[in-house]
Design an enzyme around this catalytic site. Structure first.
Site, PDB file in Angstrom:
ATOM      1  N   GLY A  44       1.172  -1.136  -0.150  1.00 31.61           N
ATOM      2  CA  GLY A  44       0.107  -0.135   0.060  1.00 31.61           C
ATOM      3  C   GLY A  44       0.850   0.818   0.046  1.00 31.61           C
ATOM      4  O   GLY A  44       0.619   2.700  -0.051  1.00 31.61           O
ATOM      5  N   GLY A  45       2.111   1.385  -0.745  1.00 37.84           N
ATOM      6  CA  GLY A  45       2.737   2.643  -0.543  1.00 37.84           C
ATOM      7  C   GLY A  45       4.088   2.567   0.000  1.00 37.84           C
ATOM      8  O   GLY A  45       4.287   3.614   0.676  1.00 37.84           O
ATOM      9  N   SER A  46       4.330   1.578   0.319  1.00 35.40           N
ATOM     10  CA  SER A  46       5.312   1.404   2.109  1.00 35.40           C
ATOM     11  C   SER A  46       6.923   1.714   1.212  1.00 35.40           C
ATOM     12  O   SER A  46       7.429   2.151   2.299  1.00 35.40           O
ATOM     13  CB  SER A  46       5.473  -0.590   2.279  1.00 35.40           C
ATOM     14  OG  SER A  46       5.580  -1.085   1.738  1.00 35.40           O
ATOM     15  N   SER A  56      -2.167  -4.172  10.007  1.00 32.37           N
ATOM     16  CA  SER A  56      -1.567  -2.764   9.298  1.00 32.37           C
ATOM     17  C   SER A  56      -0.217  -2.403  10.475  1.00 32.37           C
ATOM     18  O   SER A  56      -0.510  -1.274  10.990  1.00 32.37           O
ATOM     19  CB  SER A  56      -2.967  -2.532  10.730  1.00 32.37           C
ATOM     20  OG  SER A  56      -4.109  -2.018   9.531  1.00 32.37           O
ATOM     21  N   THR A 105       3.632  -0.037   8.330  1.00 34.99           N
ATOM     22  CA  THR A 105       4.479   1.793   8.204  1.00 34.99           C
ATOM     23  C   THR A 105       4.158   1.539  10.314  1.00 34.99           C
ATOM     24  O   THR A 105       5.494   2.461  10.281  1.00 34.99           O
ATOM     25  CB  THR A 105       3.114   2.259   8.829  1.00 34.99           C
ATOM     26  OG1 THR A 105       2.613   1.843   6.966  1.00 34.99           O
ATOM     27  CG2 THR A 105       3.535   3.799   7.984  1.00 34.99           C
ATOM     28  N   GLY A 152      -1.426   2.191  12.799  1.00 34.77           N
ATOM     29  CA  GLY A 152      -1.774   1.027  11.871  1.00 34.77           C
ATOM     30  C   GLY A 152      -3.550   1.344  11.019  1.00 34.77           C
ATOM     31  O   GLY A 152      -4.229   2.215  12.284  1.00 34.77           O
ATOM     32  N   VAL A 153      -3.581   1.837   9.417  1.00 37.27           N
ATOM     33  CA  VAL A 153      -4.655   2.512   9.216  1.00 37.27           C
ATOM     34  C   VAL A 153      -5.264   1.708   7.722  1.00 37.27           C
ATOM     35  O   VAL A 153      -5.971   1.699   7.258  1.00 37.27           O
ATOM     36  CB  VAL A 153      -4.430   4.172   8.394  1.00 37.27           C
ATOM     37  CG1 VAL A 153      -3.707   4.981  10.131  1.00 37.27           C
ATOM     38  CG2 VAL A 153      -3.027   3.928   6.738  1.00 37.27           C
ATOM     39  N   GLU A 189      -6.740  -1.806   7.782  1.00 33.75           N
ATOM     40  CA  GLU A 189      -7.928  -1.913   8.280  1.00 33.75           C
ATOM     41  C   GLU A 189      -8.727  -1.503   8.537  1.00 33.75           C
ATOM     42  O   GLU A 189     -10.060  -1.774   8.474  1.00 33.75           O
ATOM     43  CB  GLU A 189      -7.002  -3.332   9.147  1.00 33.75           C
ATOM     44  CG  GLU A 189      -6.428  -4.491   7.971  1.00 33.75           C
ATOM     45  CD  GLU A 189      -5.124  -5.382   9.041  1.00 33.75           C
ATOM     46  OE1 GLU A 189      -4.632  -5.209   9.952  1.00 33.75           O
ATOM     47  OE2 GLU A 189      -5.867  -6.566   9.109  1.00 33.75           O
TER      48      GLU A 189
END
Lengths: 756, 289
Positions: free
Chosen positions: A486-488, A526, A529, A713-714, A716
């Site tokens: 997701g853009g890590s 999540s 990040t 964490g965002v 889920e």
């Protein structure tokens, strides 16, 4: 929209730079699972069961082996024997026997699509032709799909001898219920009896699939010396390597596993399906072998999310203060035990103050593919039940749906689901932001209804390894073992740049294979990040310490007299006070010191915090057809600190859309033989763009004090509220309870007709 | 998916000869059904006869108010003919509900008809329009009403060696219009649970003088419902007339329960959609839409 203004607190964190992997992905250059090719590679194909439940009497592969072009044929007889040992299997755990049986049926097939044999040949056409020559003699057994059938007296038992765990006393007879998980506190029945109001409901949802665009695929190469290589697209190549190596009884370090780009996983790519089969084919063939699932295979033979059957009662006092919650639910786990009952129970208890509670989940197996994690695994179904029932309480008491939730919302210090007090959570802030949003007070037209639902999702931390290395020119190489889902790459580069004080563009991020860096667990909960981010930040801090040390030596002062600021070492004292040395000036002198500047850090942080969200949904229901239109949708979420706000908003929107699909039309539809009737995107109806309004996002930032930049964490939490938000909106539009998903037009129409 | 032979004939005669020579051959126009079926193993033709290279097969020809549409004309191509869109908005909109834009850039009404799915979107619209097709074959040419081509799911009345070369739409009287609506759970990229096509003509006073109502996905083939059309003729499409038309529609439905909808739901929706479709067609005929 609604992005927080740069706070001045951070230089790079909170900005929206272009993602480093973007160009390759939009131009088609990125190599995904089914794209990978290696020298000498041949093609595999898998024979799958046509029966939902059958005993395999015999398999005759001789004709397939004799077909010209066929290089290897594999059945369960080629697998080593498995123990009942439980190992990590992505976000849950499973026994080695069941992990192996997920890859290849052993003695019995448990679902249509269950692998029974595999062929590798010089072409895919030859491999597929060979499958038709394999003769399997089946003794067809009765099958079960729904939870009620699976638990009925005399039901066929999938796993012979399976005794339900978690009940006291333990049952004396085997059943299809593998496990029960219960959390209880207070006298729930007495509290309900004493409540001014109670509301009960019986709820049901169907199994749904994550619907990632990229099918499962791998290439395996197993050499005669015992060493092998795997190229896979997954949510965690270390864990998939470990699972594969465990099933094949080989040392993990003998199986070097290379990550390819991943085209969506959502929890479904945390376990193995093809990998050991490809390895065994490769060993027999002496060639690298590719296996790829078709879309039909993905639906039939990878892991959907469980359906649920649930009974709930919630009690409240006249002013809306909740008094008790009693919930019992049955997960439709699919063919293997281990569905997500624990997180389901936690979901029921995480968001509200509950003086008395009883929440029990049952894990019930039946004859379709074993379920797997799907984005906040186990939570959306239970939140649908709880948040729908809460809406009934609000209506019964005539209290605003957000006010009811505000009154009862968990606050920092309140007991969490396991009675460990909540930390710096932001549910109240989310509810207040939702109430203040213009959407909440906008007028509604005829046949329209507005629904709201909240969400708790526990999140996770877990083990990660990261390395930060400086080139002689001062540019920065960050290496992790976490796939970029997701853009890590972008978020790791942002956090490294923030820490080092260098430009975002000078940091490049690599996702290393299992032979190039230490272990990182799967992307789930999540956690990346947060946890991998902590490893990157910590490694960058170690690099800074080395830079400061070397700068001090160059300045002729003690390290304590050097400050690292804005990507340079500043001399604070002595003759050279006021001078500075840039990162490249120091890195370029590595030959004068003990070598290049590199730091690696392994972490296992457990100071993560849960995510909370509130979604507002407006629907319009066509009273003549039952079609439901989503006309406005707003997501509000406590995101801790948004490292890259575009990708945080993308997570919020993507989760909302997946949840809307779950609520409206997605479902596994089975015929009387246990065959999924809709194993394709035509009849497995995920939302298309024209079905949806713009999903509005409101990021609330209540930072996690345990993370240097406040990350929570965002990914889920945003799929947890939509099922109830949509159902509550349809219930308010029609004035009718909506307790079974999906809310397909024919079901909504039937409810309207029945009420006439 | 293995195909032994692919042919791309330049003339109708060549195509007929190729089809007649191989009973297991299949005609390819857009391929949006055939290729999918072949990939799924549901069709295994021994040869493919691609008709796109035959003259006028991808053209729309207007002549004295009549339209002739080549059987291999892609659906999105129909949108480029202003006259056709004005004369037959229902046919054009039905053809442009199939699949996605990308699919419609390939998919054709000829293929939609000969695939013989009861849920084909363009077929009820063509039947309501009174369209015919030109069938060419070893015995020459014949003109056949659209509703006579499909005989059951996946089966047509075409004889060995025959294929559909043209779709023909008749001259429109003044104050005539058509419309097509379908019921789907999503907003696009879907298959009709029910489809309804209506074509009608009004007189100067707004009274309906002719009407044809056709339905998709409620029987083994798309069907025309003469009683439904008759219920509208002589009325101003008042509620009573629309109710009578809907009742006739429901009476004609013989749907099945399947994954896409129950028989009960399909029957009810046929009535709802036929009414809505008739009102759109009438508004168009009055020049209001």
């Amino acid at each position: 929209m609604n992005a927080p203004e740069p706070k001045g607190k951070f230089r790079v964190v909170g900005t929206r730079p272009v993602r480093p992997d973007g160009i390759d992905k939009v131009t088609g250059k990125a190599i995904y699972g089914p794209d990978f090719v290696t020298a000498g590679m041949i093609q595999g194909a898998i024979l799958r069961s046509p029966h939902a439940h059958a005993r395999i009497r015999s398999i005759d592969t001789s004709k397939a082996e004799a077909l010209p072009g066929v290089k290897a044929v594999v059945t369960s007889a080629d697998f080593p024997g498995q123990s009942a040992k439980i190992i990590a299997a992505g976000e849950t755990s499973s026994s080695l026997q069941n992990i192996a049986a997920t890859c290849m049926a052993n003695g019995k097939v448990l679902y249509i699509g269950h692998a029974v044999a595999a062929v590798a040949a010089t072409t895919k056409a030859i491999a597929e032709a060979a499958l038709k020559l394999i003769v399997v003699d089946y003794e067809v057994l009765p099958h079960v799909i729904e939870v009620e059938e699976a638990l009925a007296e005399g039901a066929p038992i999938l796993h012979e001898g399976m005794i339900t765990k978690g009940l006291d006393p333990a049952p004396d007879r085997p059943s299809n219920a593998s496990m029960v998980f219960t959390l209880a506190g207070g006298d729930v029945d007495a509290a309900l009896a004493a409540s001014a109001v109670t509301v009960s409901g019986h709820y049901r949802t169907a199994p749904v699939h994550q619907g990632y665009i990229e099918p499962h695929a791998c290439v395996a190469s197993w050499n005669a010396d015992g060493q092998g290589q795997l190229w896979i697209s997954s949510q965690g190549h270390f864990d998939l390597r470990n699972q594969t190596a465990s099933v094949l009884h080989m040392p993990s370090s003998d199986l070097r596993t290379y990550p390819l780009e991943i085209g969506g996983g959502f929890g479904g790519k945390t376990g193995i399906y093809l990998e050991p089969v490809a390895m065994l084919l490769s060993r027999k063939a002496g060639r690298p072998v590719r296996l790829t699932m078709s879309r039909e295979d993905v639906f039939n033979a990878s892991g959907p999310a469980p359906g649920i059957v649930a009974d709930i009662t919630i009690g409240a006092s006249e002013d809306g203060t909740l008094t008790a919650l009693k919930l019992e639910f049955w997960n439709q786990a699919g063919a293997f035990p281990g569905s997500t009952i624990h997180s389901g129970v936690m979901t029921a208890l995480g968001a509200y103050r509950l003086p008395a509670y009883f929440a029990r989940g049952w894990d019930v197996v039946s004859n379709f593919a074993g379920t797997k994690a799907y984005r906040a695994p186990g939570a959306p179904q239970v939140a649908f039940v709880v948040e729908s029932c809460l809406d009934d309480i609000a209506r019964k008491l005539g209290i605003d749906a957000l006010d009811l939730r505000l009154k009862n919302a968990a606050r920092p210090g309140d007991p969490g689901p396991t009675r460990v007090p909540h930390g710096a959570i932001g549910y109240v802030e989310c509810l207040e932001a939702a109430k203040a949003h213009p959407h909440w007070s906008a007028p509604l037209g005829p046949n329209q209804g507005r629904g709201v639902a909240g969400a708790f999702w526990g999140n996770y931390g877990g083990q990660s390894t990261a390395a930060v290395a400086l080139a002689a020119d001062g540019s920065v190489q960050v290496t992790t073992g976490s796939p970029d889902i997701g853009g890590s790459r972008a978020s790791m580069a942002i956090m490294a740049a923030e820490t080092l004080g260098v430009p975002y563009e000078s940091v490049r991020v690599t996702i290393a294979d299992t032979g190039s860096i230490g272990y990182s667990m799967v992307t789930g909960g999540s956690r990346v990040t947060f946890a991998t981010g902590k490893a990157v930040i910590g490694a960058a801090q170690k690099v800074i310490a080395t830079l400061v040390e070397r700068a001090a030596s160059l300045f002729g002062v003690e390290p304590g007299q050097v400050e690292w600021r804005d990507g340079a070492a500043h001399c604070l004292d002595g003759e050279r006070a006021g001078e500075s040395l840039s990162i490249s000036a120091i890195a370029g002198k590595a030959g004068q010191f003990s070598g290049p500047i590199v730091a690696e850090l392994a972490v296992n942080p457990l100071d993560y915090l849960p995510a909370f969200a509130v979604h507002i949904c407006d629907t319009e229901v066509d009273p003549e057809t039952g079609n439901v239109s989503i006309i406005r949708y707003t997501t509000v979420q406590d995101v801790g600190t948004a490292i890259h706000p575009d990708y945080v908003e993308g997570q919020m929107q993507g989760g909302a859309v997946q949840g809307i699909g779950w609520a409206l039309n997605e479902a596994y539809v089975f015929d009387g033989n246990g065959r999924m009737e809709n194993p394709g995107f035509l009849d497995y109806r995920m939302p298309v763009a024209s079905d949806l309004p713009m999903i509005d996002t409101v990021m609330v930032e209540v930072p996690n004090p345990a993370h240097p930049y406040g990350v929570k964490g965002v990914g889920e939490a945003p799929i947890v509220p939509p099922l109830a938000a949509v159902a509550n909106a349809v219930a308010r539009a029609t004035g009718l309870p909506m307790r079974q998903l999906p809310l397909s037009p024919d079901r909504v129409w039937a409810a309207i007709q029945a009420a006439k | 998916m293995t195909v032994q032979t692919y042919h791309a004939p330049r003339t109708r005669e060549e195509a007929v000869a190729l089809l007649a020579a191989d009973p297991a051959a299949r005609v390819l126009s857009g391929g949006t059904d055939l290729i999918v079926q072949m990939r799924a193993g549901r069709a295994a033709p021994s040869s493919i006869v691609d008709i796109k290279n035959i003259s006028a097969m991808q053209a729309v020809l207007g002549n004295d108010g009549r339209y002739t549409i080549g059987a291999a004309m892609p659906c999105t191509g129909l949108l480029r003919d202003e006259g056709l869109c004005k004369a037959w908005p229902g046919v054009v909109e039905a053809a442009n509900l199939i699949g996605s834009v990308q699919v419609r850039n390939r998919a054709t009404m000829g293929g939609n008809l000969c695939n013989a799915s009861p849920a084909a979107d363009s077929v009820p619209a063509l039947i309501a329009a009174g369209a015919t097709v030109l069938v060419v074959g070893p015995a020459g040419m014949r003109e056949v009403p659209v509703e006579d081509i499909p005989v059951s799911p996946g089966k047509t009345s075409l004889a060995a060696g025959e294929f559909v070369a043209e779709i023909r739409l008749p001259v429109r009287p003044p104050r005539s219009a058509d419309a097509y609506l379908r019921s789907i759970p999503r907003t696009e990229m879907d298959i009709a649970v029910v489809g309804a096509g209506v074509s009608l003509t009004l007189d100067e006073a707004g009274t309906c003088t002719a009407a044809r109502v056709a339905l998709g996905a409620v029987a083994p083939t798309a069907i025309v419902v003469p009683e439904a059309g008759a219920a509208l003729v002589g009325t101003k499409l008042d509620d009573a007339a629309l109710d009578a038309m809907a009742a006739a529609v429901r009476a004609a439905c013989r749907p099945i329960d399947d994954k896409r909808g129950t028989a009960e739901y399909r029957t009810a929706m046929a009535g709802v959609l036929a009414k809505r479709t008739a009102l759109i067609a009438a508004a168009r005929a009055r020049g209001e839409a």
